[in-house]
Design an enzyme around this catalytic site. Sequence first.
Site, mmCIF file in Angstrom:
data_model
loop_
_atom_site.group_PDB
_atom_site.id
_atom_site.type_symbol
_atom_site.label_atom_id
_atom_site.label_comp_id
_atom_site.label_asym_id
_atom_site.label_seq_id
_atom_site.Cartn_x
_atom_site.Cartn_y
_atom_site.Cartn_z
ATOM 1 N N TYR A 261 0.832 -1.205 0.000
ATOM 2 C CA TYR A 261 0.000 0.000 0.000
ATOM 3 C C TYR A 261 0.868 1.258 0.000
ATOM 4 C CZ TYR A 261 -3.545 -3.388 1.542
ATOM 5 O OH TYR A 261 -4.381 -4.476 1.664
ATOM 6 N N HIS B 181 0.304 -12.200 1.250
ATOM 7 C CA HIS B 181 -0.472 -11.254 0.463
ATOM 8 C C HIS B 181 -0.544 -11.687 -0.999
ATOM 9 C CE1 HIS B 181 -1.366 -6.659 -0.151
ATOM 10 N NE2 HIS B 181 -2.437 -7.424 -0.320
#
Length: 317
Positions: free
Chosen positions: A48, A134
């Site tokens: 992010y 992830h």
Amino acid sequence: MVNLPGPFAFGAANLGNLYSPMSDEQAHAVLAAAWDCGIRYFDTAPHYGLGLSERRLGAFLAGRPRAEFVVSTKVGRLLVPDPAGADRLDEANQFAVPADHRRVWDFTAGGVRRSLEESLTRMGLDSVDVVYLHDPEEYDLPAALASGLPALAALREEGLVRAIGVGSKSVTALAAAARSGVADLLMVAGRFTLLDQTAMDDVLPECGDRRVGVAVASVFNSGLLATPEPSASSRFDYAAAPPDVLVTAREIAAVCAEFGVDLPTAALHFPLRDPTVHAVVAGAATPGEIRENDRRLRTHVPAELWPTLRDKGLIRA
């Protein structure tokens, strides 16, 4: 297994300038609003904003008692300096940050440990509570799970993390993680929502059978369910909403309105009806969005709404 303080959790992708820039002051204000609303579970990732989300979250939490909040981050993408990208934005990944680092897939034991250590440095924390692999399906799912899950389990055995799992949009990856016997918690992104219930096929039953907890992220499917009247310009799964999906969203919104409930309120409440779901994870670009979603989660939703949507063929049984 870590107990998630729910039902409302904060997803920090926006803190990494997802889609558009956000100032440090605005990021702090959003987090302050979340804290004031009683949110105590915060989810982030190196992905992010190339670490920006983690840095901003860590700066905010630095003044809060560590025992009062839960943090999760993710592993699988290492951030490697890339000076050649410093003069452009990371638009390929939809983050409005300088592309002065590049993401390198690494699910090895060494890569997982290094990723966690670098995340802790960015956040200024000694530990996190939950670590997810992830998006392993975007690399090589069998290889990522075969090396990544044991690597996380070793960190858990050492006491460096309390719970481990997988965060993904892929029901294949999530179901495999649930079956592994290693995962404590899964972050199911966009696959148990009013518009996509594919997690009901294998993921949620496996989690129920194996006592694996679930946090549901992307409950608004990237924005299409975030407003009372779905717009043709809204995103669905990080892209433009297909016409048929937009029609379905509008039909669901109309039924919700008949029961005095707006579409985002129904979207937030829907996943929490399943006993495996411990929290819904939603981000925000403004303090007002946080407060509004908190209000929506405290709003009563008539029980009759769900069978009505089911009988109209708008959600699955």
